[in-house]
Scaffold this motif. Structure first.
Motif, short mmCIF file in Angstrom:
data_model
loop_
_atom_site.label_atom_id
_atom_site.label_comp_id
_atom_site.label_asym_id
_atom_site.label_seq_id
_atom_site.Cartn_x
_atom_site.Cartn_y
_atom_site.Cartn_z
N LEU A 430 0.89 -1.22 0.02
CA LEU A 430 0.00 -0.02 -0.04
C LEU A 430 0.85 1.27 0.04
N PRO A 431 0.35 2.20 -0.60
CA PRO A 431 1.18 3.50 -0.70
C PRO A 431 1.48 4.13 0.62
N TYR A 432 2.66 4.47 0.79
CA TYR A 432 2.86 5.14 2.03
C TYR A 432 3.58 6.63 1.76
N ARG A 475 5.80 9.51 -8.66
CA ARG A 475 5.80 9.50 -7.18
C ARG A 475 6.34 10.65 -6.56
N SER A 486 5.22 9.44 -2.38
CA SER A 486 4.39 8.32 -2.11
C SER A 486 5.29 6.96 -2.57
N THR A 488 5.36 2.65 -2.43
CA THR A 488 5.00 1.30 -2.02
C THR A 488 5.83 0.27 -1.74
N LYS A 490 7.60 -3.20 -0.67
CA LYS A 490 7.43 -4.48 -1.45
C LYS A 490 7.49 -5.59 -0.30
#
Length: 521
Positions: A430-432, A475, A486, A488, A490
């Motif tokens: 999920l994007p952080y 991003r 942003s 993501t 893994k």
């Protein structure tokens, strides 16, 4: 001025490596507890200003006579303890306390056995001996024969053997030419300049027994002669293959030289890069300097224009005020004149006119005087209120406060830049989201887009080839000094979040971030 570098040696251009060995001392001096040495000249000890005698090489690669080192170690120990003459101290004491090289002041370690165990520079000693032979052969001084037992009866030396390094009288020269063991030796007449190439190398000898080194003691790691094998090194492991040992040492040194040349090449590149940066700083300083000068010239013109405009405004205000005051003054003077004239006529009527004459005027003086007084009463006697320029001042406090804000040099400062998370937590897949605020050297927002931002998410236990995630492209969004980022993750687990601007970490960078494992529903 552009900076340049001098060419340095590379593996493709190998040159002999020469050591600076000596100095042109007329003597040494002590200054603040140190022995002062002068510039190098060939084959001369920096401490005694004489040709080397039993030269020893310190770990810093500077050479000195053995006896000179012995005295210097004692002197430094004495200076440290302030207990009198250095000769009262042992070499072992110097090794325990440490010793500063008289040339470079680097702290070196004296072996436990003292100065005598410091490595000998046999090549340097050989160079000194050959130079002394060359000087002695070329001089016109009388030299005794080295071969004859009674040199006084055989006469002075007339020749020198470049092979066995003996000064020979006339008879010994003739014998040297006839003898089977010496007929191939190179004998030259004294008084001639002998080139170094004609002299054979001086074979190094043992300091204890004055015999040629033939063995290598592997136990003590030193060269020994035949007599040493039966005395001090009797039960030690010995090796007679000096050539193979020397070859191994040379191979090791050559390999290290190759590595050194690689490092030198890298350092050369680093120096070039550093010089380019320095030149860039100079050019940038010159550009900014010109911009500052041009800006202040423009400011000066703007201030001149503003000054002229303010002065014109001041003049217009003053002129308007003076015109109004002048008109008011003229009005006051007119009213005063009318009242004075009417009052004067009325006073005359009262004092000098008869009753019939007063009645005949039908109250005309009274009416005129009353009209003048009424006009004066209707007029305000205060100065007109255009603008109170008499009490006006020129306010500059505002400009004093604003000038430092518009006239200053600023640059992005990673140490003052900050970051803060937008996402409440970090989860796998999920994007952080977080933002980075670039600050300048004054702590204000750096609103230029020339800062190079780099973000990496580094798993603590992952392989190096897989752990770096660089945040770039779509991003990363920039708006007036604020970067919205942003990424993501893994993988789950403990990670380090690295945020750098121009290669330097921002505040609280390399932050430990725990990535939660995403659970499938």
């Amino acid at each position: 001025m552009k900076r340049t570098t001098e060419a340095i040696r590379t593996p493709d251009a190998r040159l002999p490596i020469k050591r600076s060995r000596t100095s042109d001392l007329d003597g040494t001096q002590e200054t603040n507890g140190h022995t002062e040495v002068k510039k190098d000249t060939p084959l001369t000890c920096q401490l005694c200003s004489q040709p080397y005698t039993d030269p020893r090489m310190l770990s810093c690669l500077h050479c000195f006579c053995r006896e000179c080192l012995h005295r210097e170690v004692g002197r430094q120990c004495s200076s440290q303890d302030n207990r009198g003459e250095g000769s009262q101290h042992s070499e072992q004491e110097g090794s325990q306390r440490g010793f500063n090289c008289p040339t470079c002041q680097r702290s070196v370690t004296i072996p436990v056995g003292g100065v005598k165990d410091i490595p000998q520079d046999l090549h340097l000693g050989n160079e000194v001996t050959i130079a002394q032979y060359q000087s002695k052969v070329a001089s016109k001084d009388v030299v005794p024969c080295d071969v004859c037992i009674d040199s006084t009866s055989s006469g002075p030396a007339v020749g020198f053997c470049c092979s066995c390094h003996h000064f020979l009288c006339q008879q010994c020269c003739e014998y040297h030419k006839r003898a089977r063991n010496f007929h191939q030796h190179d004998v030259i007449a004294l008084g001639e300049a002998v080139p170094k190439e004609r002299l054979s190398a001086v074979k190094p000898t043992c300091a204890l027994h004055n015999k040629e080194f033939l063995f290598y003691c592997e136990t003590c790691s030193c060269l020994i002669c035949h007599d040493c094998t039966t005395t001090d090194h009797k039960d030690h492991k010995q090796n007679t293959k000096l050539a193979s040992i020397a070859s191994l040492c040379k191979d090791n040194i050559s390999n290290l030289i190759d590595s050194a040349f690689e490092i030198m090449s890298q350092l050369h590149g680093a120096v070039d890069c550093n010089i380019r940066e320095l030149n860039g700083v100079d050019e940038n300083e010159e550009t900014i300097s010109q911009n500052i000068k041009q800006t202040f010239v423009l400011f000066h013109k703007m201030l001149d224009d503003r000054m002229n405009k303010v002065l014109r405004e001041l003049h217009d205000i003053a002129l308007s005020k003076k015109t109004a005051l002048t008109l008011q003054k003229e009005q006051f003077e007119t009213l005063n004149g009318d009242i004075f004239r009417c009052a004067d006529v009325a006073q005359t009527v009262v004092e000098k006119y008869t009753d019939c004459e007063v009645i005949a005027l039908k109250q005309l003086p009274y009416a005129e005087l009353q009209d003048s007084v009424s006009k004066a009463q209707r007029v305000s006697l205060k100065p007109c209120e255009c603008s109170d320029i008499a009490n006006a001042t020129f306010q500059i406090n505002h400009y004093e406060n604003i000038l430092p804000q518009i006239c200053r040099i600023t640059y992005v400062c990673p140490e003052k830049s900050t970051w803060k998370p937008i996402s409440l937590s970090a989860k796998q897949g999920l994007p952080y989201v977080f933002i980075v605020e670039a600050k300048d050297s004054y702590g204000n927002t750096y609103e230029y887009d020339d800062a190079q931002l780099m973000v990496k998410l580094i798993p603590r236990k992952a392989r190096i080839s897989k752990y770096t995630v660089t945040v770039l492209g779509d991003r990363l969004k920039w708006k007036k000094g604020t970067y919205s980022i942003s990424l993501t993750p893994k993988a789950s687990g403990s990670h380090c979040l690295s945020i750098t601007i121009n290669g330097q970490h921002v505040q609280q960078s390399f932050h430990e971030l725990c990535i939660e494992e995403r659970k499938e529903i």
